[in-house]
Design an enzyme around this catalytic site. Structure first.
Site, PDB file in Angstrom:
ATOM      1  N   HIS A  11       4.726  38.729   7.978  1.00  0.00           N
ATOM      2  CA  HIS A  11       4.229  39.872   7.207  1.00  0.00           C
ATOM      3  C   HIS A  11       4.099  39.589   5.714  1.00  0.00           C
ATOM      4  CE1 HIS A  11       4.273  43.979   9.434  1.00  0.00           C
ATOM      5  NE2 HIS A  11       3.060  43.559   9.181  1.00  0.00           N
ATOM      6  N   HIS A  25      -6.439  40.888  14.708  1.00  0.00           N
ATOM      7  CA  HIS A  25      -5.515  41.908  14.225  1.00  0.00           C
ATOM      8  C   HIS A  25      -5.912  43.215  14.895  1.00  0.00           C
ATOM      9  CE1 HIS A  25      -4.211  45.032  11.232  1.00  0.00           C
ATOM     10  NE2 HIS A  25      -3.090  44.356  11.405  1.00  0.00           N
TER      11      HIS A  25
END
Length: 374
Positions: free
Chosen positions: A184, A284
């Site tokens: 992340h 994604h």
């Protein structure tokens, strides 16, 4: 055929677009710019005067007109184009009465491999989540390994805890579950290299976004020093940006999002770019809504290097309130609709019941009160 109407619906973190033609054929699309869907809506409204009266089949020309008029870039602008582009493909499929994946060249696989997104606040919790994913039929999972609590840890303790969490997962599921690691964007290059070196023997499927997406060159410097496959691109929007990642050492997977990377028209170009570099596609797709999920599945059925699609179950959850039916997930696999177009229909009542998700502004902090890397 001409576009007669452009409608927008904001719900959760998404902006949905519906185009209606003078023949009554409709198409829908979704922007996944989940931080600022209302800003995306305003961009779509600014496109309305161009779109109304236009031929919906001129998809490529519309993409270029919308993108090149002022050459403003970024996720809000391309997110708006992405939703419109999906809707144009939906119209095309409905007009010719075939699913979008047929228009993209037909099947390269029977179903799309779903990759369960798991998380936890301890090694035991993550191990349990991974075991649950495997029991549910998934063959791949992505673990959100780096948590907010890691920002306040000392360097050595942070690395030890991250390695412990991944070790617990591997000890629990063995080698039968492919497990990718999501960092992340939370680490500095040197820290990321050290962590990748320590977890390499545990055979991660990939390590995603180890450093912030500010510099492609910095990402390449990390890639040149590690022995694990890297994945990048969820915050990128065009083939020109993805070209730069595709040319970096260590990048094994590109991660376009159909809701912000230019829709179906542009993402299939990104996939071809990756294929030319022997790179796979791990799109994604979380927190995508049900329309973007469907668009991804249509691409995944047709695109040869589509490896796996991250996923959180949508049936029975908030996503199922927004459409009449979601793409079916069976034993860890997403199956493409056979209905014309994208095969999903908006539920206007559900959309109206779903408020726009508020943005929480504020980055994680270190123990000294400074903004942590993210």
């Amino acid at each position: 055929m001409r576009i007669d109407e452009v409608e927008t619906f904001t719900a959760g973190g998404a902006l949905y677009v519906r185009l209606t033609t003078d023949t009554g054929v409709q198409g829908i699309g979704e922007s996944t710019c989940f931080g600022w869907p209302v800003a995306v809506e305003e961009v779509v409204r600014s496109f309305r005067s161009y779109l109304v009266g236009a031929d919906p089949f001129d998809v490529e020309a519309h993409w270029l007109h919308l993108y090149r008029t002022l050459c403003f870039r970024g996720m809000v602008v391309v997110g708006a184009i992405s939703a419109i582009d999906q809707a144009l493909w939906d119209i095309r499929g409905r007009h010719f009465e075939v699913p979008v994946w047929q228009l993209l060249g037909g099947r390269s696989r029977r179903a799309v491999r779903a990759m369960k997104v798991i998380r936890g606040d301890s090694a035991a919790a993550m191990a349990d989540a991974a075991a649950g994913a495997m029991a549910a039929g998934y063959t791949a999972a992505k673990v959100i390994l780096f948590g907010h609590e890691h920002h306040t840890m000392r360097h050595a303790a942070r690395l030890a805890d991250l390695v412990e969490r991944f070790t617990a997962i591997r000890d629990t599921v063995g080698w039968e579950l492919d497990v990718g690691i999501e960092l992340h964007r939370n680490m500095a290059p040197g820290d990321a290299v050290q962590l990748c070196e320590e977890i390499a023997p545990l055979r991660p499927y990939f390590v995603e976004d180890p450093i912030p997406p500010d510099s492609v060159l910095a990402f390449g410097e990390v890639g040149a020093r590690v022995r694990v496959p890297l994945a990048a691109g969820e915050r990128n929007t065009t083939i020109w940006e993805f070209r730069e990642y595709a040319c970096q050492p260590g990048v094994s997977y590109l991660r376009p999002d159909v809701g912000v990377a230019g829709g179906i028209t542009h993402v299939r170009k990104i996939c071809a770019l990756a294929e030319a570099h022997h790179q796979g596609i791990l799109p994604h797709a979380v927190p995508s809504g049900p329309v973007a999920t469907a668009a991804h599945v249509h691409l995944g059925i047709a695109v040869p290097n589509w490896e796996a699609q991250e996923h959180v179950e949508q049936d029975g959850g908030p996503a199922s309130d927004l459409v009449k039916a979601v793409v079916p997930l069976i034993d860890g696999w997403l199956y493409p609709p056979d209905a014309p177009g994208l095969g999903v229909e908006l539920d206007e009542e559900g959309l109206a019941r779903t408020p726009v998700r508020a943005v929480r502004v504020g980055a994680p902090l270190r123990e000294d009160g400074s903004v942590a890397i993210r």
